[in-house]
Design a protein around this motif. Structure first.
Motif, short mmCIF file in Angstrom:
data_model
loop_
_atom_site.label_atom_id
_atom_site.label_comp_id
_atom_site.label_asym_id
_atom_site.label_seq_id
_atom_site.Cartn_x
_atom_site.Cartn_y
_atom_site.Cartn_z
N ALA A 46 44.58 37.61 37.64
CA ALA A 46 43.52 38.59 37.35
C ALA A 46 44.11 39.80 36.63
O ALA A 46 43.48 40.35 35.71
CB ALA A 46 42.82 39.02 38.64
N MET A 47 45.31 40.22 37.02
CA MET A 47 45.98 41.32 36.32
C MET A 47 46.22 40.94 34.86
O MET A 47 45.97 41.74 33.95
CB MET A 47 47.31 41.66 37.01
CG MET A 47 47.16 42.27 38.39
SD MET A 47 48.75 42.41 39.28
CE MET A 47 49.62 43.57 38.22
N TYR A 48 46.70 39.73 34.64
CA TYR A 48 46.96 39.25 33.29
C TYR A 48 45.66 39.21 32.48
O TYR A 48 45.62 39.66 31.34
CB TYR A 48 47.61 37.87 33.34
CG TYR A 48 47.88 37.29 31.97
CD1 TYR A 48 48.98 37.72 31.22
CD2 TYR A 48 47.03 36.34 31.42
CE1 TYR A 48 49.22 37.21 29.96
CE2 TYR A 48 47.26 35.83 30.15
CZ TYR A 48 48.36 36.26 29.43
OH TYR A 48 48.58 35.76 28.17
N TYR A 49 44.60 38.69 33.09
CA TYR A 49 43.31 38.60 32.41
C TYR A 49 42.82 39.99 32.00
O TYR A 49 42.40 40.21 30.86
CB TYR A 49 42.29 37.91 33.33
CG TYR A 49 40.93 37.74 32.70
CD1 TYR A 49 40.71 36.76 31.74
CD2 TYR A 49 39.88 38.56 33.06
CE1 TYR A 49 39.46 36.62 31.14
CE2 TYR A 49 38.63 38.42 32.48
CZ TYR A 49 38.42 37.45 31.52
OH TYR A 49 37.19 37.31 30.93
N ALA A 50 42.91 40.93 32.92
CA ALA A 50 42.46 42.30 32.63
C ALA A 50 43.31 42.93 31.53
O ALA A 50 42.78 43.61 30.64
CB ALA A 50 42.51 43.14 33.90
N LYS A 51 44.59 42.70 31.56
CA LYS A 51 45.48 43.25 30.53
C LYS A 51 45.13 42.67 29.16
O LYS A 51 45.10 43.40 28.16
CB LYS A 51 46.94 42.96 30.89
CG LYS A 51 47.93 43.59 29.95
CD LYS A 51 47.96 45.10 30.10
CE LYS A 51 49.10 45.69 29.28
NZ LYS A 51 49.37 47.06 29.62
N GLN A 52 44.81 41.38 29.12
CA GLN A 52 44.43 40.73 27.86
C GLN A 52 43.15 41.33 27.29
O GLN A 52 42.97 41.34 26.07
CB GLN A 52 44.26 39.22 28.05
CG GLN A 52 45.54 38.47 28.34
CD GLN A 52 46.60 38.70 27.30
OE1 GLN A 52 47.59 39.34 27.56
NE2 GLN A 52 46.39 38.21 26.10
N LEU A 53 42.30 41.86 28.15
CA LEU A 53 41.06 42.51 27.70
C LEU A 53 41.28 43.97 27.31
O LEU A 53 40.34 44.64 26.91
CB LEU A 53 39.99 42.43 28.80
CG LEU A 53 39.43 41.04 29.08
CD1 LEU A 53 38.39 41.10 30.19
CD2 LEU A 53 38.83 40.41 27.83
N GLY A 54 42.51 44.45 27.46
CA GLY A 54 42.82 45.80 27.02
C GLY A 54 42.87 46.86 28.10
O GLY A 54 43.03 48.04 27.80
N PHE A 55 42.72 46.46 29.35
CA PHE A 55 42.78 47.43 30.44
C PHE A 55 44.21 47.92 30.67
O PHE A 55 45.17 47.16 30.52
CB PHE A 55 42.31 46.79 31.76
CG PHE A 55 40.83 46.60 31.87
CD1 PHE A 55 40.01 47.62 32.29
CD2 PHE A 55 40.25 45.38 31.57
CE1 PHE A 55 38.64 47.45 32.41
CE2 PHE A 55 38.89 45.18 31.68
CZ PHE A 55 38.08 46.22 32.11
N GLU A 56 44.32 49.18 31.07
CA GLU A 56 45.56 49.66 31.68
C GLU A 56 45.55 49.13 33.11
O GLU A 56 44.50 49.09 33.75
CB GLU A 56 45.62 51.19 31.69
CG GLU A 56 45.74 51.80 30.31
CD GLU A 56 47.08 51.52 29.66
OE1 GLU A 56 48.12 51.57 30.36
OE2 GLU A 56 47.09 51.24 28.45
#
Length: 159
Positions: A46-56
């Protein structure tokens, strides 16, 4: 009674929530919880997915479920920060504060995980801010000096 699997959010739901946060204009997500976020087997995904979407990304963990593989995976995501809640300077007080069994191994495991985080951060040139959390109370207040020496030794370690 619900099984542990039934108590966990599905990865599909996790992704859906992250998508909705993105659509709402949220810029950062901190993975934390009313317990240890890494107890969920898909937290790193989930962290990886969020990072791929541009989240800090940020992570609060007690450090007990980490291992070298997970540390490498987390650092590759390059969260903005990681905080490991240690709350003690000795194994005995760590065990009491975290409500652990008679074993003092958890404290040493967390310290070793901090050491590995530091080495991997240097090796990989990661910019992630790695720190510790320490909620001061009468049981652990006198251990701040002990922990600061341990942390300084980790900071001064050879890469």
């Amino acid at each position: 009674m619900l099984s542990n699997e039934q108590k966990l959010m599905s990865f599909e739901l996790m992704k859906s929530v992250i998508d909705k946060l993105k659509d709402a204009g949220v810029k950062a997500i901190t993975f934390t919880g009313g317990g240890e976020p890494l107890m969920h087997p898909r937290t790193i995904d989930a962290m990886y997915y969020a990072k791929q979407l541009g989240f800090e990304i940020g992570l609060f963990t007690n450090g007990s479920l980490l291992n070298e593989e997970k540390i490498k995976q987390i650092l590759e995501i390059e969260p903005t920060f990681i905080r490991i809640s240690i709350n003690a300077g000795t194994p005995e007080v760590h065990r009491i504060i975290h409500g652990l069994s008679d074993s003092n191994e958890s404290f040493e495991k967390v310290i070793n995980n901090l050491r590995f985080f530091a080495k991997e951060k240097i090796r990989g040139g990661y910019k992630t801010d790695i720190g510790v959390g320490y909620i001061v109370n009468p049981l652990n207040a006198n251990e701040l000096g002990i922990l600061s020496k341990i942390l300084k030794d980790i900071y001064d370690q050879e890469p």
